[in-house]
Design a protein around this motif. Structure first.
Motif, PDB file in Angstrom:
ATOM      1  N   GLY A 183       0.850  -1.189   0.000  1.00  0.00           N
ATOM      2  CA  GLY A 183       0.000   0.000   0.000  1.00  0.00           C
ATOM      3  C   GLY A 183       0.884   1.235   0.000  1.00  0.00           C
ATOM      4  N   ALA A 184       0.319   2.352   0.490  1.00  0.00           N
ATOM      5  CA  ALA A 184       1.035   3.626   0.400  1.00  0.00           C
ATOM      6  C   ALA A 184       2.296   3.634   1.251  1.00  0.00           C
ATOM      7  CB  ALA A 184       0.121   4.743   0.851  1.00  0.00           C
ATOM      8  N   MET A 185       3.352   4.224   0.738  1.00  0.00           N
ATOM      9  CA  MET A 185       4.561   4.482   1.522  1.00  0.00           C
ATOM     10  C   MET A 185       4.469   5.897   2.106  1.00  0.00           C
ATOM     11  SD  MET A 185       7.639   3.886   2.715  1.00  0.00           S
ATOM     12  CE  MET A 185       8.251   2.359   2.026  1.00  0.00           C
TER      13      MET A 185
ATOM     14  N   GLY B   3      -1.911  -1.615 -15.654  1.00  0.00           N
ATOM     15  CA  GLY B   3      -3.156  -1.307 -14.961  1.00  0.00           C
ATOM     16  C   GLY B   3      -3.197   0.123 -14.466  1.00  0.00           C
ATOM     17  N   VAL B   4      -3.913   0.318 -13.337  1.00  0.00           N
ATOM     18  CA  VAL B   4      -4.132   1.672 -12.829  1.00  0.00           C
ATOM     19  C   VAL B   4      -3.719   1.755 -11.369  1.00  0.00           C
ATOM     20  CG1 VAL B   4      -6.030   2.129 -14.398  1.00  0.00           C
ATOM     21  CG2 VAL B   4      -6.502   1.125 -12.187  1.00  0.00           C
ATOM     22  N   ASN B   5      -3.288   2.946 -10.956  1.00  0.00           N
ATOM     23  CA  ASN B   5      -3.085   3.192  -9.539  1.00  0.00           C
ATOM     24  C   ASN B   5      -3.477   4.628  -9.215  1.00  0.00           C
ATOM     25  OD1 ASN B   5      -0.521   4.337 -10.674  1.00  0.00           O
ATOM     26  ND2 ASN B   5      -0.082   4.667  -8.515  1.00  0.00           N
TER      27      ASN B   5
ATOM     28  N   LEU C 210      -3.536  -7.825 -15.420  1.00  0.00           N
ATOM     29  CA  LEU C 210      -3.989  -6.485 -15.028  1.00  0.00           C
ATOM     30  C   LEU C 210      -3.679  -6.193 -13.559  1.00  0.00           C
ATOM     31  CD1 LEU C 210      -7.456  -6.409 -16.824  1.00  0.00           C
ATOM     32  CD2 LEU C 210      -5.415  -5.081 -17.433  1.00  0.00           C
ATOM     33  N   VAL C 211      -3.327  -4.933 -13.309  1.00  0.00           N
ATOM     34  CA  VAL C 211      -2.935  -4.474 -11.979  1.00  0.00           C
ATOM     35  C   VAL C 211      -3.902  -3.389 -11.506  1.00  0.00           C
ATOM     36  CG1 VAL C 211      -1.028  -3.525 -10.626  1.00  0.00           C
ATOM     37  CG2 VAL C 211      -0.551  -4.673 -12.823  1.00  0.00           C
ATOM     38  N   VAL C 212      -4.349  -3.459 -10.254  1.00  0.00           N
ATOM     39  CA  VAL C 212      -5.171  -2.378  -9.695  1.00  0.00           C
ATOM     40  C   VAL C 212      -4.642  -2.013  -8.303  1.00  0.00           C
ATOM     41  CG1 VAL C 212      -7.471  -1.636  -9.037  1.00  0.00           C
ATOM     42  CG2 VAL C 212      -7.199  -3.209 -10.946  1.00  0.00           C
ATOM     43  N   LYS C 213      -4.319  -0.730  -8.148  1.00  0.00           N
ATOM     44  CA  LYS C 213      -3.731  -0.238  -6.885  1.00  0.00           C
ATOM     45  C   LYS C 213      -4.389   1.108  -6.558  1.00  0.00           C
ATOM     46  CE  LYS C 213       1.157  -0.515  -5.240  1.00  0.00           C
ATOM     47  NZ  LYS C 213       1.448   0.534  -4.294  1.00  0.00           N
TER      48      LYS C 213
END
Lengths: 784, 223
Positions: free
Chosen positions: A14-16, A199-201, A224-227
């Motif tokens: 997740g977020a850094m 994908g998207v983030n 596919l990537v979703v973040k």
């Protein structure tokens, strides 16, 4: 790495930044520097994500690039290396992989911005080399909004490492990124470039990203990537509104699309990843559908290849004197006008050919492709027989382009196909080879088959191979028209490939050419031509295509046809008081067509110089005077100048026809200085000066100091004009003046721009201060 | 967040075109109307706002420090600071670029109208903030941007960082500090308990008097 069948899902972290802020990092500080000052804090964030179930963690390198770190005392290379090592240590003894995280550089790329593509590439290369050297397991390029910048990063990653590449971009709810890239364009371009997952983030919460990911899935077969973010931030406090459990619940919908790589972005924490993993463990991934579309694209528009798609042929110097002159003069504006006209006339793709003896085709291709992308939102077809020019065009083309062309010659296939593959382009194969153009359809078809096999062998997908069965002139080789049509049919039916055909050539040498061209075009489309290369400005041709699309069923319910023709009431010519109008009046009223018409008539009884000196220049002087007196304003001044320009064009053509000397009153070099992108004032000056008969060499905006100096040394103009709008760029104007003086060429320099004053102009060593465009013409008269 | 372009001040646009006052020729007025039409159809304004506590020159929790005397005077008596950024978006940037190729005269008019348009977006935003704060009994100063008075243009970069403007609305800076898309604004506004009765200093005392673009547009940055 991304298609491990033993595990249905791969979890990212997740977020850094959010975590570091919570730990007390002040907002506005570079988080990347914490690897130097508080490595344990960074490592602890990594470990918490690993404990929460992340399979891949992103090293703290998001902004560890040469631009963002300048002035911090740390290089990108050392920062990246340290951050990757910190992450590797945190992951030691686990199965967890470490990604080199690459975010946007923080500057907009050309043509909208000032950062050069090559500079961006070098900034990313430094990160890639350091990251790969420090042991990163993959490269994650994320939060990107500019497809050009993504391409620079992907090329840097591919050319400096063998690591898998995962790319995510950031979209607005409308389905585009902030720079206008669409999901379809992203998918087409990056699948072509050979990334491993996309994908998207960031940007939005999971639910709002669903439509964008659905769109992506229909254009690519890649994992596919979703973040996503933890919902939306409170505008005043920056806090995000989705709790971990709600985030996880919303993420479930992506499984149905076949998304297999998931994580979190802004506002998420290890709790979100843990919740996500827990929720997804019971969810069986949906079956991933095969992509539904294929085609080509520029960043802002994907063109699906199904039905007739028009390729505009006008950006090509062959047989066009005016275009050739524009190339020699580096008159990009003329070329851009051609691009815009074709876009407005309904072209779907633009062919770009800038090959002309005496022109550096490689440099010109790069420049023209860059310029067209800034103005026109259409995919490009890079048209050249020079492999270096093809590569230069493809490298600079931020989308999926077409290469025009290869043919059946083994040497050409061996040279060009690897370039096509590397940049993920489509390719046109001409059905000719070492023995020339075969006379029968069967022979041409055989070459088409050979080209297809060669392309497949190079890893180019079948859908990206287009065949051109070649149009021969019917007045010279009458039997060949039928052979071409037959070959088109065979390619369509037996190979199922797209057919490209330049149709205009068919009617060469015949009267009323459009009749033959149109008829041939229609027959070819019936046989399977779907990518005609035509002049879209010819209404009759576009009308034929519009009709064809109704009959073929492509234009559902004849919607476009009706839109095109319903409003074409018999046109009433605009009322013009031509009887009383003379050339000076037409200039003053800013009537372009009228000026051209009047000039053509005058040329029957006056010579060119008489018209220029006796009518045009006095008219412009008169306009200038009225502008001084504030009887008219800047837009009117420009309109008059443009109208006079139309008259000058007619005069130039007349002189060129009889091979006479040009009417140029001398050369003036113009540039908007380095760092400044406000060039509207400079462009106005250009138009005005041209209309007084000066030959203007326009170097454009944000022109590097040494480039101006080099151009001055080469062109030796008696007068140079420099513009700068902002206080911050006036310093670079001073540098440019010093560099011009250092060349030793004796020329006068005039400067202008909103923040300049006569005093300041003197201080920085200029000879003249021009307070407006009108005054620049006065200065030119004095100097030259 | 997305905003709406609600109005464009025609007189302001005419001022940028060098034609202040109400005596613009009909032709020019028509061009301004056409340009405004285009902008209303094209512009997709976006804006970001965040409120920070203020402690003298510091905004606690951030790495930002206020530089210069003029911004301190502007914020005198203010315990909080609003950081804002607004842009007409890349759609407008592209429109301006296209018209520079297609129709330079229209490009000049569009440029002027777009400058007036981004001001209008900022005015709307500011008024909303002011109304919201008034409900809490708080007052808001006017906007103060980097480059006004002795508030350095270099502060722009930190304001963009505080708002994460590239990631959240696509606003970036060039190395020379120019904003892209060009028709964008960053500014600070002060929040206080009482309306301050600062005296207007007027433009003549400003170090940027000779070269000020705002002044050339017939406006003033001082409230």
């Amino acid at each position: 790495m991304f298609t491990d069948r033993k595990k249905p899902y791969l979890y990212l972290d997740g977020a850094m930044g959010t975590q570091l802020l919570e730990a007390g990092m002040p907002l506005g500080q570079r988080p990347e520097l914490l690897c130097f000052t508080q490595p344990e804090l960074v490592a602890s964030v990594h470990r918490r994500y690993i404990d929460a179930g992340s399979d891949i963690i992103y090293a703290n390198t998001f902004c560890a690039n040469g631009h963002k770190l300048s002035g911090t005392g740390h290089t990108a290379a050392e920062t990246v290396a340290l951050a990757v090592r910190t992450a590797k240590e945190a992951a030691a003894g686990t199965h967890v992989k470490v990604a080199l995280d690459i975010g946007p550089i923080g500057q907009l790329l050309e043509p909208l911005g000032t950062l050069g593509f090559q500079q961006a590439y070098e900034i990313f290369s430094e990160m890639v080399i350091a990251g790969a050297g420090a042991g990163a397991d993959l490269i994650a390029i994320e939060t990107m909004t500019d497809l050009g910048e993504v391409r620079a990063a992907v090329l840097a990653a591919k050319e400096h490492s063998n690591l898998p590449i995962l790319v995510t971009m950031t979209f607005e709810a409308g389905g585009r990124t902030f720079t206008g890239t669409t999901a379809a364009a992203m998918a087409l371009t990056l699948e072509g470039l050979g990334v491993d997952a996309l994908g998207v983030n960031c940007s939005l919460g999971p639910a709002d990203l669903l439509p964008i990911v659905t769109e992506l899935a229909s254009w690519t077969d890649l994992p596919l990537v979703v973040k996503p973010n933890a919902g939306l931030p409170d505008p005043l406090t920056g806090c995000y509104d989705l709790k971990a459990a709600d985030f996880a619940a919303q993420m479930e919908a992506f499984a149905g699309l076949g998304v297999t790589i998931m994580g979190g972005c802004c506002g998420t924490s290890p709790d979100y990843i843990a919740a996500l993993k827990e929720r997804m463990e019971s969810v069986i991934p949906g079956r991933r559908e095969k992509k539904r579309f294929h085609g080509v694209c520029c960043a802002g528009r994907a063109v699906e290849l199904s039905g007739i798609r028009v390729i505009g042929e006008r950006i090509n110097p062959t047989g066009k004197k005016r275009f050739q002159q524009a190339l020699r003069d580096r008159d990009l504006n003329y070329i851009l006008t051609q691009a815009m006209e074709q876009e407005e006339a309904g072209a779907h793709i633009l062919d770009v050919n800038v090959g002309l003896p005496g022109i550096d085709e490689v440099a010109m291709m790069e420049e023209v492709v860059g310029a067209i992308q800034s103005i026109v939102s259409l995919p490009l077809q890079i048209d050249s027989s020079n492999p270096a020019a093809i590569e230069a065009g493809l490298r600079r083309c931020h989308g999926k382009a077409i290469v025009n062309s290869v043919n059946g010659k083994q040497e050409v296939l061996d040279t060009v196909l690897p370039i096509v593959k590397k940049y993920g382009a489509a390719v046109v194969g001409l059905t000719m080879d070492e023995t020339g153009i075969p006379q029968t359809a069967d022979q041409r078809f055989a070459i088409a088959q050979r080209i297809l096999q060669a392309a497949l062998a190079h890893g180019i997908p079948r859908e990206d191979v287009y065949i051109d069965c070649l149009t021969l002139t019917v007045s010279a080789q009458q039997d060949q028209a039928v052979e071409t049509l037959k070959a088109v049919g065979m390619v369509k039916e037996q190979l199922g490939l797209h057919n490209v055909l330049g149709v205009s050539n068919i009617s060469f040498g015949l009267p009323d050419r459009l009749r033959i061209t149109e008829n041939f075009l229609v027959q070819a489309m019936h046989r399977g031509l779907d990518l005609p290369i035509v002049n879209p400005n010819q209404r009759q041709i576009m009308d034929a295509i519009a009709s064809f699309r109704v009959l073929s069923g492509e234009d559902r319910d004849a919607e476009e046809y009706v839109r095109r023709f319903a409003q074409t009431a018999p046109s009433v010519p605009a009322v013009r008081q031509t009887s009383a109008m003379d050339l000076p009046t037409a200039v003053m009223k800013g009537l372009r067509e009228e000026c051209a018409r009047q000039t053509a008539q005058l040329l029957e009884r006056m010579d060119e110089l008489e018209i220029v000196n006796g009518l045009l220049i006095p008219a412009l002087d008169q306009v200038g005077l009225r502008y001084e007196k504030q009887e008219i304003y800047l837009p009117q001044l420009i309109n008059s100048a443009n109208a006079a320009c139309a008259a000058f064009d007619v005069i130039k053509q007349s002189i060129a026809r009889r091979g006479g000397a040009s009417v140029s009153r001398g050369k003036i070099l113009l540039a908007t200085v380095e760092g400044d992108i406000h060039d509207i004032g400079k462009n106005i000056v250009k138009v005005i000066l041209e209309n007084y008969g000066y030959q203007v060499i326009d170097l454009g905006r944000d022109v590097a100091v040494d480039r101006v100096a080099r151009a001055v040394a080469e062109e030796k103009p008696p007068l140079v004009g420099l513009s700068a709008l902002m206080t911050t760029t006036v310093e670079s104007m001073a540098k440019t003046i010093r560099a011009i003086r250092a060349t030793g060429h004796d020329c006068k320099i005039m400067v202008g721009g909103a923040v300049l004053t006569a005093d300041y102009a003197r201080q920085i060593g200029a000879d003249f201060y021009a307070k407006d465009a009108r005054e620049s013409a006065e200065i030119a008269k004095r100097v030259i | 967040m997305e905003r709406r372009l609600t109005a464009i001040d025609r007189a302001e646009a005419l001022g940028y075109l060098g034609c202040p006052g109400g005596d613009a020729p009909e032709e020019l007025r028509a061009q301004v109307e056409a340009a405004c039409d285009l902008l209303f159809r094209t512009a997709r304004p976006r804006a970001l706002v965040r409120i920070f506590e203020r402690n003298d020159r510091a905004l606690p929790g951030t790495a930002f420090r206020l530089e210069g005397e003029d911004i301190m005077a502007h914020l005198s008596g203010c315990h909080r600071v609003v950081v804002m950024a607004a842009t007409l978006g890349r759609e407008t940037e592209e429109l301006l670029l296209r018209f520079q190729v297609k129709d330079l005269a229209m490009a000049v008019v569009l440029d002027a109208c777009a400058s007036a348009a981004i001001e209008s977006v900022c005015n709307d935003l500011e008024e909303e903030l002011r109304l919201g704060l008034a409900e809490e009994g708080l007052c808001l100063t006017g906007r103060y941007s980097p480059g006004y008075g002795d508030f350095p243009l270099s502060a722009q970069s930190m304001l963009c960082d505080l708002l994460d403007s590239q990631r959240r609305m696509g606003l970036t800076l060039t190395p020379s500090g120019l904003m892209l898309p060009r028709k964008s604004v960053t500014a600070l506004l002060g929040v206080s308990h009482t309306l301050s009765s600062r005296t207007r200093r007027g433009c003549t005392g400003c170090p940027g008097y000779d070269t000020c673009i705002i002044r050339k547009g017939g406006r003033s940055c001082v409230y």
